[in-house]
Write an enzyme that holds these catalytic residues in place. Sequence first.
Site, mmCIF file in Angstrom:
data_model
loop_
_atom_site.group_PDB
_atom_site.id
_atom_site.type_symbol
_atom_site.label_atom_id
_atom_site.label_comp_id
_atom_site.label_asym_id
_atom_site.label_seq_id
_atom_site.Cartn_x
_atom_site.Cartn_y
_atom_site.Cartn_z
ATOM 1 N N HIS A 212 0.814 -1.211 0.000
ATOM 2 C CA HIS A 212 0.000 0.000 0.000
ATOM 3 C C HIS A 212 0.851 1.265 0.000
ATOM 4 O O HIS A 212 0.329 2.373 0.124
ATOM 5 C CB HIS A 212 -0.906 -0.034 1.239
ATOM 6 C CG HIS A 212 -2.105 0.844 1.162
ATOM 7 N ND1 HIS A 212 -2.401 1.790 2.115
ATOM 8 C CD2 HIS A 212 -3.100 0.930 0.242
ATOM 9 C CE1 HIS A 212 -3.514 2.415 1.796
ATOM 10 N NE2 HIS A 212 -3.961 1.916 0.668
ATOM 11 N N LYS A 214 3.277 4.448 -1.113
ATOM 12 C CA LYS A 214 3.345 5.409 -2.217
ATOM 13 C C LYS A 214 4.627 6.217 -2.033
ATOM 14 O O LYS A 214 4.660 7.202 -1.296
ATOM 15 C CB LYS A 214 2.139 6.354 -2.224
ATOM 16 C CG LYS A 214 0.791 5.654 -2.472
ATOM 17 C CD LYS A 214 0.052 5.396 -1.209
ATOM 18 C CE LYS A 214 -1.334 4.814 -1.488
ATOM 19 N NZ LYS A 214 -1.964 4.290 -0.267
ATOM 20 N N ASP A 219 17.468 10.672 -6.761
ATOM 21 C CA ASP A 219 18.873 11.048 -6.517
ATOM 22 C C ASP A 219 19.213 11.241 -5.042
ATOM 23 O O ASP A 219 20.195 11.917 -4.725
ATOM 24 C CB ASP A 219 19.224 12.328 -7.284
ATOM 25 C CG ASP A 219 19.226 12.129 -8.789
ATOM 26 O OD1 ASP A 219 19.271 10.963 -9.229
ATOM 27 O OD2 ASP A 219 19.184 13.134 -9.519
ATOM 28 N N HIS A 394 -9.359 11.034 1.709
ATOM 29 C CA HIS A 394 -8.453 9.882 1.654
ATOM 30 C C HIS A 394 -7.187 10.118 2.470
ATOM 31 O O HIS A 394 -6.299 9.267 2.503
ATOM 32 C CB HIS A 394 -8.094 9.589 0.191
ATOM 33 C CG HIS A 394 -7.437 8.270 -0.038
ATOM 34 N ND1 HIS A 394 -6.094 8.151 -0.346
ATOM 35 C CD2 HIS A 394 -7.928 6.999 -0.009
ATOM 36 C CE1 HIS A 394 -5.790 6.875 -0.504
ATOM 37 N NE2 HIS A 394 -6.878 6.151 -0.306
ATOM 38 N N LYS A 396 -4.492 10.338 5.406
ATOM 39 C CA LYS A 396 -4.181 9.476 6.553
ATOM 40 C C LYS A 396 -3.242 10.265 7.454
ATOM 41 O O LYS A 396 -2.012 10.196 7.309
ATOM 42 C CB LYS A 396 -3.510 8.180 6.104
ATOM 43 C CG LYS A 396 -4.308 7.377 5.055
ATOM 44 C CD LYS A 396 -3.703 7.563 3.706
ATOM 45 C CE LYS A 396 -4.205 6.625 2.624
ATOM 46 N NZ LYS A 396 -5.392 5.913 2.722
ATOM 47 N N ASP A 401 -1.390 18.253 19.827
ATOM 48 C CA ASP A 401 -0.816 19.329 20.644
ATOM 49 C C ASP A 401 0.055 20.305 19.851
ATOM 50 O O ASP A 401 1.008 20.874 20.396
ATOM 51 C CB ASP A 401 0.006 18.733 21.789
ATOM 52 C CG ASP A 401 -0.854 17.958 22.773
ATOM 53 O OD1 ASP A 401 -2.087 18.149 22.764
ATOM 54 O OD2 ASP A 401 -0.292 17.160 23.543
#
Length: 476
Positions: A212, A214, A219, A394, A396, A401
């Site tokens: 899952h 991404k 470089d 979508h 996450k 604080d």
Amino acid sequence: MHLLINIIFLINIIFIISIIFIERRNPQTTWAWILILTFLPILGFIIYILFGQNITREKNFKRKILDDKTKQKYLNSFKSHYKLDNISLKYKDLIMMNFNNDNSTYTQRNDIDLYFDANSLFQEMIYEINKAEKFIHMEFYIFKSDEIGKKILQALTKKAKEGVEVKLLVDSIGNSIHKKDIDKLKAAGGDFKIFFPGFCKYINLRINYRNHRKILIIDSKVAFLGGFNIGDEYLGKDKNIGNWRDTHTKIKGLAINDLEARFLLDWSYANESDLDIDLKKYFINPHSTNLPNNIIGAQIVSSGPDHTEQQIKNGYFKIINSAKKNLFIQTPYFVPDEPMLEALRLAALSGVDVKIMLPGNPDHKFMEWIANSYFESLLNAGVKIYLYEKGFLHAKTIVADSSICSVGTANMDIRSFSLNFESNIFIYNEAISKSMEEQFFKDLKVCTKVTLESFEKRSIISRIGESIIRLVSPLM
């Protein structure tokens, strides 16, 4: 037919014995499998074959040992640079836990930018790809051969023709790149691999374990990590979804090293080859004079079924328990286990302002029912729940604080915490955390607040659906 049902029932009994005495899963998951294998034997058999099998312990440990040994090679050189600023000192126990569980190195010489829309993110990705001189490493769950996908593939192919090392790793389920586009990349000198491929195009018995992540690294100068996949729908072009709200990061600095290590480990696994890391080629020297001057503390934390600990979940748990004033969470899928649910409740009962934002227009109805099944308990404890109405949420993210936050690929659900291969960045910095808070409150303007009064007015069908699907939520 009767004989076939008896055979399946017998096999299901063997599965149940294996789950109880060999795999020894947690009680919630064990009971869920017992229920579905006993009362829905044929459907349960199919679901278990597709989603229930664990990766063997031998593979677990083999991969874990490789992970530890490989990362330790370069982590030892960072120990003398392990210094904490005032913000990071507050979270020393979290930093140490991440290091001990996942060899996640704490670094400070970093620049981190946040992206909340796909248009600016994809433009920046292509811009950085076009600047590549040595290598481009890309790992994505979903990669489509649509308009934006082809633009990125064309940029990768162009750099491969120029002699830049290009490695593209995609998940077997999420990948929908056309063969002709893959062939063009390979013909130009690029390399392409599929993570956990099935033994044929339409059958994959390891469907339960998805890569899952991404990740894009160029470089060792710049990296990208977050929730956006590659496809036109993330630009809001899918009429059924509309606006797509997500969060991604652009990283410069020493934190890239852990992300690069993660990519190389995943690549070697997909390539079925031993990993021999050339430190000078792929990793940033901590003594380099080209590092950012900013003091932004960060750790890359990865987790998956190949790990003995649920690192990202444990990190979230520590953030929730350490929150004193406020805690803001965004997740498209919400399936907490009992310890996580209780941690959220206790935080709210302790006076912490706990806000959770979920999609108001979920892409799967059954996921809405599962999330709803936790609402009453949370609302009674004082947790505030909001439903995002401007398209699909979508992102996450978690921020506490105004001082610590995490962005990445992991949803707040059992699947992301234990079954999927995930990566998050934990950021120990006030400025970045406040930027996350500001975006959270912007999103609140297009949200509907869930109250006990409104929640109790939901339909009988929804109530029944929630009750039934809650029984199998540990499998989601």
